[in-house]
Design an enzyme around this catalytic site. Structure first.
Site, PDB file in Angstrom:
ATOM      1  N   ARG A  88       0.830  -1.198   0.000  1.00 33.27           N
ATOM      2  CA  ARG A  88       0.000   0.000   0.000  1.00 33.27           C
ATOM      3  C   ARG A  88       0.871   1.258   0.000  1.00 33.27           C
ATOM      4  NH1 ARG A  88      -4.830   1.771   4.232  1.00 33.27           N
ATOM      5  NH2 ARG A  88      -5.080   3.873   3.403  1.00 33.27           N
ATOM      6  N   CYS A 163     -19.120  -1.464  -0.068  1.00 31.71           N
ATOM      7  CA  CYS A 163     -18.282  -0.332   0.320  1.00 31.71           C
ATOM      8  C   CYS A 163     -18.962   0.396   1.475  1.00 31.71           C
ATOM      9  CB  CYS A 163     -18.089   0.614  -0.865  1.00 31.71           C
ATOM     10  SG  CYS A 163     -17.014   2.030  -0.546  1.00 31.71           S
ATOM     11  N   HIS A 193     -15.954   4.097  -5.298  1.00 36.10           N
ATOM     12  CA  HIS A 193     -15.066   5.226  -4.990  1.00 36.10           C
ATOM     13  C   HIS A 193     -15.162   6.331  -6.038  1.00 36.10           C
ATOM     14  CE1 HIS A 193     -12.304   2.911  -1.966  1.00 36.10           C
ATOM     15  NE2 HIS A 193     -13.591   2.889  -1.650  1.00 36.10           N
ATOM     16  N   TYR A 240     -13.595  10.464  -2.259  1.00 33.82           N
ATOM     17  CA  TYR A 240     -12.641  10.037  -3.287  1.00 33.82           C
ATOM     18  C   TYR A 240     -12.704  10.930  -4.515  1.00 33.82           C
ATOM     19  CZ  TYR A 240     -11.741   5.819  -0.604  1.00 33.82           C
ATOM     20  OH  TYR A 240     -11.350   4.954   0.394  1.00 33.82           O
TER      21      TYR A 240
END
Length: 418
Positions: A88, A163, A193, A240
């Site tokens: 990540r 989500c 997102h 996002y």
């Protein structure tokens, strides 16, 4: 019900366990599955204490044997992270070298995560299909959720993506209005997102205009998007969308600063030490900083609806388009509000989208099509083409350089690149 959690050794798992302990009366056994046996032992023992604390009659078991763990399960939740926090951190940094935003679910970092993740999830899903009970649902919470869910559905799996963005908005709007969260029904639409809340219905009345008027600045701060944009759109974009509306600002703020992945790695180390404490029986407050707020409520609620325990609730899920958004093909995977029952999620009607929303969705959908192909088939040319198609990259110079950086960073997890 017997439910498997793949990636059960995550420090985030106690959040999910807490939800099942408080709300998941239909669960007889929760099986935590993870190859990291040392972490799994710590998280599993803590999870068992959480169930005991709430007096839940079900049991917690854990195993590093995936095949054994998914045998005879009624449903499986996939929440794995291929490469851990190190991968990540890489996703959040290498794009910055080309002046592009570094983020783990969108842009070049998001593609890197997709390339590592899709093959692993497909392998896991195939093993679930062979050993789980017939008709078992796969709930995918693994990012990038839209791309992963698309790959699962294309492979013929009974899957739905989940989500926590929408449920977070639902809770916030309900608090503003002083109503129970279940009273707020969102018109939530887009791609994972890449979503907007276009209405917030309470008893059939849209309360969103009043929320923007009264709490606009708070909402603007929450999603990191200028208030002028929120007011101009007349809706609330996911946070996002800030990477699209404020791209260069995010790049400037990220240069030389610690990444979110680095902070999460620090939180995880502390959480693991806390979980070792045999007197700890409730999720610690620090877990709230780990991310994924309300995921447990979303997961438990969706499973309850899919298995016939509550077919009235509205969930925000990733499903096939099937005509919901007329400007996308039926096979596309979109994120929308839906009611769910034994037959699966059924999206609520969606009124036509404004051109700017529809245009951005279409652009990112094109990238996602190419990303799925690159994740399944591999190859530098496919990686380059997906990067070139992404609206946050979109230039040959950047896509060419990022393709090499992405492949180099992920080589250990990309069988075709070794």
């Amino acid at each position: 019900m017997k439910i498997a959690v793949i990636g059960g050794g995550s420090t985030y798992t106690p959040e999910l366990v807490d939800g099942f302990a408080r709300l998941g009366s239909m669960v007889d056994e929760l099986v935590l599955i993870d190859p990291a046996s040392s972490r799994l032992e710590i998280v599993g023992a803590f999870a068992a204490r959480i169930f005991d604390h709430y007096g839940h009659p079900g049991k917690i078991t854990w195993t590093s044997d995936l095949d054994a763990g998914v045998t005879d399960v009624d449903a499986a939740v996939i929440q794995l992270r291929v490469g851990g926090q190190d991968a990540r951190i890489s996703d959040e940094t290498f794009p910055l070298e080309c002046g592009c935003v570094g983020q783990e679910t969108t842009g070049a970092g998001g593609l890197g995560k997709a390339l590592r993740t899709v093959p692993v999830v497909l392998d896991v899903a195939e093993r679930i299909r062979k050993r789980a009970k017939p008709g078992a649902w796969i709930i995918d919470f693994t990012n990038p959720v839209g791309i992963v869910t698309r790959a699962l559905l294309d492979a013929g799996h009974k899957a739905v993506g989940l989500c926590n963005v929408a449920i977070g908005f639902q809770r916030r709007f309900a608090a503003y209005l002083g109503v129970d969260p279940s009273a707020v029904v969102l018109d939530h639409v887009g791609l994972n997102h890449l979503t907007w809340e276009r209405r917030a219905l309470v008893d059939g009345v849209d309360r969103l205009p009043g929320l923007i008027s009264s709490f606009g600045q708070d909402i603007s701060d929450m999603v990191d998007v200028p208030l002028s944009i929120v007011e101009m759109l007349g809706n609330v974009p996911s946070y996002y969308l800030s990477y699209f509306y404020n791209h260069d600002k995010h790049v400037r703020e990220s240069l030389g600063a610690p990444t979110r992945g680095q902070r999460v790695a620090e939180i995880e180390a502390t959480l693991l030490e806390m979980y070792r404490d045999v007197t700890l029986t409730e999720k610690p407050a620090l877990l709230g900083e780990r991310g994924g707020a309300y995921y447990s409520e979303a997961a438990v609620g969706l499973l309850a609806s899919l298995y016939g325990h509550d077919d009235s609730a509205v969930h925000s899920v990733n499903v096939r388009n099937n005509g919901v958004l007329p400007f996308l093909p039926d096979h596309a995977v979109i994120e929308v509000s839906a009611r769910a029952g034994l037959e699966g999620p059924a999206p609520l009607p969606v009124t036509p989208l404004a051109p700017d929303l529809a245009g951005l969705i279409t652009h990112v959908w094109g990238y996602e099509e190419l990303a799925v192909e690159a994740a399944i088939k591999g190859g530098r040319d496919r990686v380059y083409r997906a990067l070139l198609a992404h609206p946050l990259i979109g230039q040959h110079e950047y896509a060419d350089a990022l393709a090499d950086k992405l492949i180099a960073a992920g080589r250990d997890h990309l069988a075709w690149a070794r």
